[in-house]
Design an enzyme around this catalytic site. Structure first.
Site, PDB file in Angstrom:
ATOM      1  N   ASP A   1       1.195  -1.140   0.284  1.00  0.00           N
ATOM      2  CA  ASP A   1      -0.088  -0.096   0.061  1.00  0.00           C
ATOM      3  C   ASP A   1       0.954   1.291  -0.263  1.00  0.00           C
ATOM      4  O   ASP A   1       2.234   1.395   0.190  1.00  0.00           O
ATOM      5  CB  ASP A   1      -1.060  -0.298   1.573  1.00  0.00           C
ATOM      6  CG  ASP A   1      -1.974   1.156   1.351  1.00  0.00           C
ATOM      7  OD1 ASP A   1      -3.642  -0.028   1.003  1.00  0.00           O
ATOM      8  OD2 ASP A   1      -2.196   1.977   0.884  1.00  0.00           O
TER       9      ASP A   1
ATOM     10  N   ASN B   1      -6.128  -4.437  -5.459  1.00  0.00           N
ATOM     11  CA  ASN B   1      -7.497  -3.857  -5.105  1.00  0.00           C
ATOM     12  C   ASN B   1      -7.210  -2.504  -4.676  1.00  0.00           C
ATOM     13  O   ASN B   1      -7.786  -1.361  -4.127  1.00  0.00           O
ATOM     14  CB  ASN B   1      -7.917  -5.001  -3.623  1.00  0.00           C
ATOM     15  CG  ASN B   1      -8.202  -3.880  -2.358  1.00  0.00           C
ATOM     16  OD1 ASN B   1      -9.711  -3.840  -2.207  1.00  0.00           O
ATOM     17  ND2 ASN B   1      -7.659  -3.331  -1.219  1.00  0.00           N
TER      18      ASN B   1
ATOM     19  N   TYR C   1     -14.639   7.003 -11.461  1.00  0.00           N
ATOM     20  CA  TYR C   1     -14.599   6.180 -10.927  1.00  0.00           C
ATOM     21  C   TYR C   1     -15.066   4.992 -12.000  1.00  0.00           C
ATOM     22  O   TYR C   1     -14.952   3.672 -11.855  1.00  0.00           O
ATOM     23  CB  TYR C   1     -15.052   6.647  -9.548  1.00  0.00           C
ATOM     24  CG  TYR C   1     -15.022   4.899  -8.769  1.00  0.00           C
ATOM     25  CD1 TYR C   1     -14.504   4.852  -7.388  1.00  0.00           C
ATOM     26  CD2 TYR C   1     -16.489   4.213  -8.398  1.00  0.00           C
ATOM     27  CE1 TYR C   1     -13.926   4.013  -6.794  1.00  0.00           C
ATOM     28  CE2 TYR C   1     -15.798   3.095  -7.867  1.00  0.00           C
ATOM     29  CZ  TYR C   1     -15.080   3.042  -7.042  1.00  0.00           C
ATOM     30  OH  TYR C   1     -14.951   2.108  -5.776  1.00  0.00           O
TER      31      TYR C   1
HETATM   32  N1  LIG Z   1     -15.866   0.493   0.024  1.00  0.00           N
HETATM   33  C1  LIG Z   1     -17.078   0.402  -0.894  1.00  0.00           C
HETATM   34  O1  LIG Z   1     -17.826   0.456  -1.179  1.00  0.00           O
HETATM   35  C2  LIG Z   1     -15.961  -0.432  -2.132  1.00  0.00           C
HETATM   36  C3  LIG Z   1     -16.940  -0.781  -3.038  1.00  0.00           C
HETATM   37  C4  LIG Z   1     -16.667  -1.322  -4.207  1.00  0.00           C
HETATM   38  C5  LIG Z   1     -15.081  -1.474  -4.498  1.00  0.00           C
HETATM   39  N2  LIG Z   1     -14.163  -0.962  -3.661  1.00  0.00           N
HETATM   40  C6  LIG Z   1     -13.170  -0.917  -3.743  1.00  0.00           C
HETATM   41  O2  LIG Z   1     -12.537  -1.705  -2.479  1.00  0.00           O
HETATM   42  C7  LIG Z   1     -11.000  -0.726  -3.547  1.00  0.00           C
HETATM   43  C8  LIG Z   1     -10.477  -1.387  -1.361  1.00  0.00           C
HETATM   44  O3  LIG Z   1     -11.388   0.339  -1.395  1.00  0.00           O
HETATM   45  P1  LIG Z   1     -11.839   0.429   0.159  1.00  0.00           P
HETATM   46  O4  LIG Z   1     -13.199   0.332   0.564  1.00  0.00           O
HETATM   47  O5  LIG Z   1     -11.118  -1.009   1.424  1.00  0.00           O
HETATM   48  O6  LIG Z   1     -11.260   1.614   0.681  1.00  0.00           O
HETATM   49  P2  LIG Z   1      -9.914   1.843   2.088  1.00  0.00           P
HETATM   50  O7  LIG Z   1      -9.628   3.375   1.563  1.00  0.00           O
HETATM   51  O8  LIG Z   1     -10.321   1.599   2.975  1.00  0.00           O
HETATM   52  O9  LIG Z   1      -8.811   1.303   1.281  1.00  0.00           O
HETATM   53  C9  LIG Z   1      -8.125   1.480  -0.066  1.00  0.00           C
HETATM   54  C10 LIG Z   1      -6.349   1.284  -0.048  1.00  0.00           C
HETATM   55  O10 LIG Z   1      -5.895   2.099  -1.605  1.00  0.00           O
HETATM   56  C11 LIG Z   1      -4.317   1.935  -0.577  1.00  0.00           C
HETATM   57  N3  LIG Z   1      -4.555   3.094  -2.434  1.00  0.00           N
HETATM   58  C12 LIG Z   1      -4.500   4.242  -2.368  1.00  0.00           C
HETATM   59  N4  LIG Z   1      -4.229   4.652  -3.490  1.00  0.00           N
HETATM   60  C13 LIG Z   1      -3.202   3.807  -3.525  1.00  0.00           C
HETATM   61  C14 LIG Z   1      -1.996   4.057  -4.431  1.00  0.00           C
HETATM   62  N5  LIG Z   1      -1.552   4.670  -5.642  1.00  0.00           N
HETATM   63  N6  LIG Z   1      -0.823   3.154  -4.253  1.00  0.00           N
HETATM   64  C15 LIG Z   1      -1.384   2.262  -3.656  1.00  0.00           C
HETATM   65  N7  LIG Z   1      -1.973   2.116  -2.484  1.00  0.00           N
HETATM   66  C16 LIG Z   1      -2.615   3.474  -3.081  1.00  0.00           C
HETATM   67  C17 LIG Z   1      -4.902   3.270   0.558  1.00  0.00           C
HETATM   68  O11 LIG Z   1      -4.157   3.689   0.663  1.00  0.00           O
HETATM   69  C18 LIG Z   1      -6.541   2.432   0.838  1.00  0.00           C
HETATM   70  O12 LIG Z   1      -4.837   1.763   1.858  1.00  0.00           O
HETATM   71  C19 LIG Z   1     -10.802   0.169  -3.752  1.00  0.00           C
HETATM   72  O13 LIG Z   1     -10.458  -0.592  -5.594  1.00  0.00           O
HETATM   73  C20 LIG Z   1     -11.853   0.948  -4.306  1.00  0.00           C
HETATM   74  O14 LIG Z   1     -12.847   1.428  -5.675  1.00  0.00           O
HETATM   75  C21 LIG Z   1     -15.082   0.041  -2.649  1.00  0.00           C
END
Ligand SMILES: NC(=O)c1ccc[n+]([C@@H]2O[C@H](COP(=O)([O-])OP(=O)(O)OC[C@H]3O[C@@H](n4cnc5c(N)ncnc54)[C@H](O)[C@@H]3O)[C@@H](O)[C@H]2O)c1
Length: 253
Positions: free
Chosen positions: A38, A91, A157
């Site tokens: 990350d 992810n 997105y």
């Molecule tokens: N939370 C939701 O409702 C939801 C729904 C559908 C999809 N998602 C997807 O799930 C995935 C995880 O998101 P989440 O909800 O756990 O959010 P989160 O913000 O808790 O986790 C995302 C992580 O990605 C890391 N990150 C962001 N940009 C980065 C980069 N350039 N390089 C390395 N790390 C990076 C962040 O530091 C963070 O730890 C994402 O791809 C998000 O789009 C989330």
């Protein structure tokens, strides 16, 4: 009983938080050794502590997935540290601004596409190169329900997540005969750092969106992680090129 991912080495991006952290912990619980990657190094350390406290094995690697050089180094470092790479969960992602297409800021478009789409491609590119030479593997990419249907007010997105589904299907066809399975997981609304930020900015966000979910609630990250572990495991040995909605029924309508 053999655990689902016993003796495998797994790489998880976005492992410092939310779905990535829950999946890293679940993969370790299923027997994998996990490289937690990350851009948030402290968050990765916390994930690794959770894994070690539960008796698992893991290490940290700081990475910006929007940098191909850094992603290439991440894959090489995973192999150098643990001797192999069997499973990858691509992810890491960002949410981006809420704005309609004609109002959307161009710099935000570039950032969301760079992380959420190009970043997934960089990861796949270097993971697949390794897996092709080392007997195959399994990959899961995080898309979203926004990769399956339009959302509104999230053009970058939604485009990026539709792109992740397309990349997944394309690569799955290319490498199906090389022992590499490639699938996507498409979460609905999950309680994570990303969505808690939206709740802080727009109080009532969770309640409003939970009402649109057929199950009437948002998901916890562990509910996505269990699907990820299964898709990466041999239990899903005939699954490839699939975009699995884990969404409380959201796209069933
Ligand atoms: N939370 C939701 O409702 C939801 C729904 C559908 C999809 N998602 C997807 O799930 C995935 C995880 O998101 P989440 O909800 O756990 O959010 P989160 O913000 O808790 O986790 C995302 C992580 O990605 C890391 N990150 C962001 N940009 C980065 C980069 N350039 N390089 C390395 N790390 C990076 C962040 O530091 C963070 O730890 C994402 O791809 C998000 O789009 C989330």
């Amino acid at each position: 009983m053999t655990r689902q991912c016993q003796d495998k080495v797994a790489l998880v991006t976005g492992g410092a938080s939310g779905i990535g952290r829950a999946s890293a912990v679940a993969l370790a619980g299923a027997g994998a050794t996990v490289m937690v990657a990350d851009r948030n190094h402290d968050g990765c350390e916390e994930t690794v502590e959770l894994i070690r406290a539960a008796g698992g094995s893991a290490a940290v690697h700081a990475v910006d997935v929007a940098s191909e050089t850094e992603v290439e180094r991440l894959v090489a470092e995973t192999v150098a540290t643990f001797g192999r790479l069997d499973l990858a969960f691509n992810n890491a992602g960002v949410g981006g601004t809420f704005a309609k297409t004609a109002d959307y800021p161009s710099d935000d478009w570039d950032r969301v596409i760079a992380v959420n789409l190009t970043g997934v491609w960089y990861c796949m590119k270097h993971e697949i190169r390794y897996m092709l030479d080392h007997g195959g593997g399994a990959i899961v990419n995080t898309a979203s329900v926004a990769g399956l249907v339009g959302m509104g007010a999230a053009p970058a997105y939604t485009a990026a997540k539709h792109g992740v589904v397309g990349l997944t299907r394309n690569a799955a066809l290319e490498y199906a005969r090389n022992g590499i399975r490639i699938n996507a997981v498409c979460p609905g609304l999950v309680r994570t750092g990303m969505t808690e930020g939206a709740e802080a900015a727009m109080p009532g966000f969770f309640d409003r969106l939970a009402k649109q979910e057929p199950v009437g609630r948002v998901a916890e990250p562990e509910e996505i992680a269990s699907a990820v572990v299964w898709l990466l495991s041999d239990g899903a040995s005939y699954m490839t090129g699939h975009a699995l909605a884990v969404d409380g029924g959201y796209v069933a309508r």
